[in-house]
Motif scaffolding. Structure first.
Motif, PDB file in Angstrom:
ATOM      1  N   UNK A  43       0.887  -1.157  -0.135  1.00 39.24           N
ATOM      2  CA  UNK A  43       0.012   0.082   0.050  1.00 39.24           C
ATOM      3  C   UNK A  43       0.989   1.163  -0.001  1.00 39.24           C
ATOM      4  N   UNK A  44       1.912   0.923   0.631  1.00 36.24           N
ATOM      5  CA  UNK A  44       3.024   2.367   0.786  1.00 36.24           C
ATOM      6  C   UNK A  44       4.339   1.760   0.525  1.00 36.24           C
ATOM      7  N   UNK A  45       5.111   2.282  -0.311  1.00 35.52           N
ATOM      8  CA  UNK A  45       6.587   1.953  -0.210  1.00 35.52           C
ATOM      9  C   UNK A  45       7.337   3.067  -0.134  1.00 35.52           C
ATOM     10  N   UNK A  46       8.191   3.012   1.066  1.00 37.88           N
ATOM     11  CA  UNK A  46       9.154   4.386   1.279  1.00 37.88           C
ATOM     12  C   UNK A  46      10.515   3.787   0.934  1.00 37.88           C
ATOM     13  N   UNK A  47      11.042   4.482  -0.222  1.00 37.94           N
ATOM     14  CA  UNK A  47      12.208   4.075  -0.551  1.00 37.94           C
ATOM     15  C   UNK A  47      13.276   5.152  -0.769  1.00 37.94           C
ATOM     16  N   UNK A  48      12.732   6.343  -0.479  1.00 39.25           N
ATOM     17  CA  UNK A  48      13.917   7.555  -0.337  1.00 39.25           C
ATOM     18  C   UNK A  48      13.151   8.627   0.544  1.00 39.25           C
ATOM     19  N   UNK A  49      13.986   9.066   1.409  1.00 39.53           N
ATOM     20  CA  UNK A  49      15.127   9.129   1.515  1.00 39.53           C
ATOM     21  C   UNK A  49      15.695   7.935   2.426  1.00 39.53           C
ATOM     22  N   UNK A  50      17.035   7.698   2.326  1.00 36.99           N
ATOM     23  CA  UNK A  50      17.301   6.457   3.337  1.00 36.99           C
ATOM     24  C   UNK A  50      16.957   6.434   4.761  1.00 36.99           C
ATOM     25  N   UNK A  51      16.877   7.475   5.210  1.00 37.96           N
ATOM     26  CA  UNK A  51      16.403   7.789   6.768  1.00 37.96           C
ATOM     27  C   UNK A  51      15.116   7.107   6.924  1.00 37.96           C
ATOM     28  N   UNK A  52      14.264   7.317   5.899  1.00 37.92           N
ATOM     29  CA  UNK A  52      12.743   6.802   6.032  1.00 37.92           C
ATOM     30  C   UNK A  52      12.708   5.141   5.410  1.00 37.92           C
ATOM     31  N   UNK A  53      13.533   5.036   4.244  1.00 37.52           N
ATOM     32  CA  UNK A  53      13.477   3.672   3.845  1.00 37.52           C
ATOM     33  C   UNK A  53      13.999   2.736   4.987  1.00 37.52           C
ATOM     34  N   UNK A  54      14.914   3.028   5.676  1.00 39.31           N
ATOM     35  CA  UNK A  54      15.650   1.961   6.796  1.00 39.31           C
ATOM     36  C   UNK A  54      15.413   2.736   8.133  1.00 39.31           C
ATOM     37  N   UNK A  55      13.905   3.042   8.179  1.00 38.71           N
ATOM     38  CA  UNK A  55      13.420   3.358   9.609  1.00 38.71           C
ATOM     39  C   UNK A  55      13.556   1.986  10.441  1.00 38.71           C
ATOM     40  N   UNK A  56      14.501   2.372  11.607  1.00 41.92           N
ATOM     41  CA  UNK A  56      14.659   1.165  12.520  1.00 41.92           C
ATOM     42  C   UNK A  56      13.475   0.920  13.349  1.00 41.92           C
ATOM     43  N   UNK A  57      13.461  -0.347  14.233  1.00 40.54           N
ATOM     44  CA  UNK A  57      12.487  -0.806  15.026  1.00 40.54           C
ATOM     45  C   UNK A  57      11.684   0.638  16.017  1.00 40.54           C
ATOM     46  N   UNK A  58      12.834   1.001  16.797  1.00 43.08           N
ATOM     47  CA  UNK A  58      12.370   2.224  17.722  1.00 43.08           C
ATOM     48  C   UNK A  58      11.749   3.308  16.849  1.00 43.08           C
ATOM     49  N   UNK A  59      12.518   3.935  15.837  1.00 51.14           N
ATOM     50  CA  UNK A  59      11.536   4.841  14.901  1.00 51.14           C
ATOM     51  C   UNK A  59      10.365   4.630  14.361  1.00 51.14           C
ATOM     52  N   UNK A  60      10.214   3.351  13.992  1.00 52.06           N
ATOM     53  CA  UNK A  60       8.698   2.681  13.654  1.00 52.06           C
ATOM     54  C   UNK A  60       7.810   2.912  14.591  1.00 52.06           C
ATOM     55  N   UNK A  61       8.308   2.383  16.117  1.00 55.53           N
ATOM     56  CA  UNK A  61       7.279   2.202  17.027  1.00 55.53           C
ATOM     57  C   UNK A  61       7.031   3.458  17.716  1.00 55.53           C
ATOM     58  N   UNK A  62       8.070   4.480  17.654  1.00 55.12           N
ATOM     59  CA  UNK A  62       7.607   5.757  18.227  1.00 55.12           C
ATOM     60  C   UNK A  62       6.830   6.614  17.215  1.00 55.12           C
ATOM     61  N   UNK A  63       7.323   6.615  16.105  1.00 59.59           N
ATOM     62  CA  UNK A  63       6.362   7.622  15.167  1.00 59.59           C
ATOM     63  C   UNK A  63       5.396   6.825  14.175  1.00 59.59           C
TER      64      UNK A  63
END
Length: 192
Positions: free
Chosen positions: A31-51
């Motif tokens: 439904x959503x593919x985040x490929x750029x920028x790398x900071x969003x493409x490679x969101x880590x577990x902490x960032x994902x669960x926080x935001x």
């Protein structure tokens, strides 16, 4: 990062663990593919669960399951080294070998891995780990999981292949690396 809305599934893209091939294969289903920028493409577990996860949960009324891949820790660094060789002016004759690369990593881990110190910190930071972590070296287990969860057959392309290189290490440097990455090795060994 790929978000599958209907299936309540999120793929977190661990750098140097096949994320580009997975995104190429699965983007049409997401439904959503985040490929750029790398900071969003490679969101880590902490960032994902926080935001991101609170937002998805608020919109859907349900929690999402997270999945990711983890590469064997020494192989992960070998992949980073080969990645750096792609951009080297003369990749056939690198100025600094893998041994030097690993020593730089040991001195300042984030300096050669684009700000990611370890896979374990990427996958478990903040005490809210990824729900399902699969070994990159057993990617068939991961594609089987996706086949069932997404109800379609997944075929991954072979892309983004780094150049061949001498990636040997002295016994002393490998021992130091294994000690430094103890948490990563423990996490990797615990994966089913």
């Amino acid at each position: 990062m790929l978000i599958f809305w209907e299936q309540r599934l999120v793929f977190l893209a661990t750098p140097k663990a096949g994320s580009t091939a997975i995104e190429v294969a699965l983007e049409p289903l997401a439904s959503l593919a985040v490929q750029r920028p790398p900071e969003l493409k490679h969101a880590n577990a902490a960032r994902f669960h926080r935001h991101i996860h609170p937002w998805l949960t608020e919109l859907s009324g349900e929690a999402f399951t997270t999945v990711a891949l983890m590469r064997e820790p020494v192989e992960w660094l070998r992949s980073w080294y080969r990645f750096h060789l792609r951009d080297a002016p003369d990749a056939a004759e690198p100025q600094h070998g893998f041994e030097d690369f690993v020593r730089r990593y040991l001195e300042l881990p984030k300096s050669v891995t684009q700000g990611i110190a370890t896979q374990s910190s990427f996958l478990t930071a903040g005490g809210r780990p990824v729900d399902r972590i699969f070994r990159y070296e057993r990617i068939g287990d991961f594609t089987h999981f996706l086949d069932e969860w997404l109800d379609c057959e997944i075929s991954l392309p072979r892309i983004n292949v780094p150049p061949a290189a001498d990636v040997s290490l002295s016994a002393a440097t490998e021992a130091a690396l294994r000690a430094e990455l103890g948490t990563d090795f423990a996490l990797y060994e615990g994966l089913g």
